[in-house]
Scaffold this active site. Structure first.
Site, PDB file in Angstrom:
ATOM      1  N   GLY A  68       0.809  -1.228   0.000  1.00 55.68           N
ATOM      2  CA  GLY A  68       0.000   0.000   0.000  1.00 55.68           C
ATOM      3  C   GLY A  68       0.830   1.261   0.000  1.00 55.68           C
ATOM      4  N   GLY A 102       2.862   2.034  -2.691  1.00 53.66           N
ATOM      5  CA  GLY A 102       3.123   2.488  -4.060  1.00 53.66           C
ATOM      6  C   GLY A 102       4.260   1.808  -4.796  1.00 53.66           C
ATOM      7  CB  SER A 103       6.047  -1.436  -4.480  1.00 53.66           C
ATOM      8  OG  SER A 103       4.972  -2.340  -4.577  1.00 53.66           O
ATOM      9  CG  ASP A 145      -1.086   4.534  -5.825  1.00 52.44           C
ATOM     10  OD1 ASP A 145      -1.861   5.371  -5.329  1.00 52.44           O
ATOM     11  OD2 ASP A 145      -0.974   3.380  -5.397  1.00 52.44           O
TER      12      ASP A 145
HETATM   13  O1  PMV Z   1      -2.585   0.028  -2.066  1.00 54.06           O
HETATM   14  P1  PMV Z   1      -2.154   0.866  -3.203  1.00 54.06           P
HETATM   15  O2  PMV Z   1      -0.860   1.533  -2.994  1.00 54.06           O
HETATM   16  O3  PMV Z   1      -2.211   0.107  -4.495  1.00 54.06           O
HETATM   17  O4  PMV Z   1      -3.212   2.092  -3.309  1.00 54.06           O
HETATM   18  C1  PMV Z   1      -4.457   1.894  -3.897  1.00 54.06           C
HETATM   19  C2  PMV Z   1      -5.299   3.124  -3.807  1.00 54.06           C
HETATM   20  C3  PMV Z   1      -6.746   2.856  -4.197  1.00 54.06           C
HETATM   21  O5  PMV Z   1      -7.437   4.094  -4.063  1.00 54.06           O
HETATM   22  C4  PMV Z   1      -7.389   1.836  -3.276  1.00 54.06           C
HETATM   23  C5  PMV Z   1      -6.875   2.343  -5.620  1.00 54.06           C
HETATM   24  C6  PMV Z   1      -6.549   3.379  -6.674  1.00 54.06           C
HETATM   25  O6  PMV Z   1      -6.257   2.961  -7.791  1.00 54.06           O
HETATM   26  O7  PMV Z   1      -6.635   4.593  -6.413  1.00 54.06           O
END
Ligand code: PMV
Length: 321
Positions: free
Chosen positions: A89, A91-92, A137
């Protein structure tokens, strides 16, 4: 003349407000982190390789997609390295998509590539690899610093408009936001939440429940209140808003027992102003705003997370040459 090698790096990110809601066009506010993913590419060899192994869609899904979408020349030798824990979560995958696309585009261009072109290309890679996604992201990983995505272009002396991204029926406007130094700590659960699964879960809820749609709308209001609190450097209000955002994410069903334990544990530390899960949830990470970041780090580690202090990075994607 074609370049013989291009190197690019892009930062991870932490979402302060608006994850999930941003998928439905609500605003989101994120910060680039100092942890980065590095990619280098050389147009040499007989076949496409990544870190010495054949390019494989199962192991290199983002890279394979980016190559299919944005590479028109022959075989490439790619090397990658990352300081960002994957599936956490923070942003990798976006950092990888941005750095990879930056390498591919630069190798095919006689000049430096505009940031907006890299951001659009990387969003396409994320969207097609992950299923539904917002450009949150990939925009932050490209632009660096603080980024506000909003459904409309906003005019304010504190915001700098960056670019607009459209996909299907949605439009997102990216703005740069000045962010003061924030004492943030990130706790990583170590269990990997699959973004696509969490996004699909929230979608099912939002499609059938007007209550869930109201929650999503209120996350949007919290995000804009967060932007205002940042403008005033009002960290107390910022922390309260983070707490409220977390309760909404809990309601949407993307919290987990461990994330909840970490959020509650961090809030017990004297000086903590706010704590919430960050990113897609279902595992992954949480973020804490605290006047006592070192103690928060220790508390999170005692509860089973790995934790680090998270200063923001001004730099987005960096490309050489
Ligand atoms: O968990 P991550 O870093 O992939 O963040 C996803 C963010 C979301 O809002 C849940 C999905 C998106 O594409 O915005």
């Amino acid at each position: 003349m074609q370049l013989l090698e291009v190197e690019a790096s892009a930062p991870g990110k932490v979402i302060l407000f608006g994850e999930h809601a941003v998928v439905y066009g609500e605003p989101s506010l994120s910060l680039a982190l100092q942890r980065r993913t590095f990619v280098s590419g050389q147009p040499v060899g007989e076949a496409f390789t990544v870190n010495g192994f054949p390019l494989d869609p199962n192991f290199h899904s983002y890279i394979e997609r980016a190559v299919k979408q944005h590479w028109k020349l022959g075989p490439l030798r790619l090397q990658t390295e990352s300081q960002i824990p994957s599936g956490s979560g923070i942003g990798s995958s976006a950092a990888l998509s941005v750095a990879t696309n930056a390498v591919l585009l630069r190798l095919q261009s006689p000049d430096t590539v505009p940031l907006s072109e890299i951001a659009h290309a990387a969003f396409l890679t994320e969207f097609d690899t992950q299923g539904r996604a917002s450009p949150n992201d990939t925009t932050v990983a490209t632009a660096g610093g603080g980024v506000l995505l909003a459904p409309k272009r906003l005019e304010s002396p504190d915001l700098e408009f960056l670019w607009q991204i459209e996909r299907e029926e949605r439009t997102w406007n990216a703005h740069r936001v000045k962010i003061p130094e924030l004492p943030l700590v990130i706790g990583v659960t170590g269990s990997k939440g699959k973004t696509a699964e969490q996004v699909a879960k929230v979608r099912r809820f939002v499609e059938k429940s007007s209550f869930a749609r109201d929650v999503v709308k209120d996350i949007g209001r919290i995000t804009m209140a967060g932007v205002e609190a940042l403008r005033k450097n009002d960290l107390r209000t910022l922390g309260d808003l983070m707490n409220r955002n977390h309760e909404h994410l809990h309601t949407l069903g993307v919290d987990t027992p461990l994330l909840e334990t970490l959020v509650q544990g961090a809030r017990k530390v004297r000086g903590t102003l706010g704590a919430k899960l960050t990113g897609a949830g279902g595992g992954g990470s949480m973020v804490v705003l605290s006047e006592n970041p070192d103690e928060v780090k220790v508390a999170l580690e005692k509860l089973g997370a790995s934790a680090f202090l998270a200063p923001a990075s001004r730099d987005g994607v960096l490309v050489k040459p």
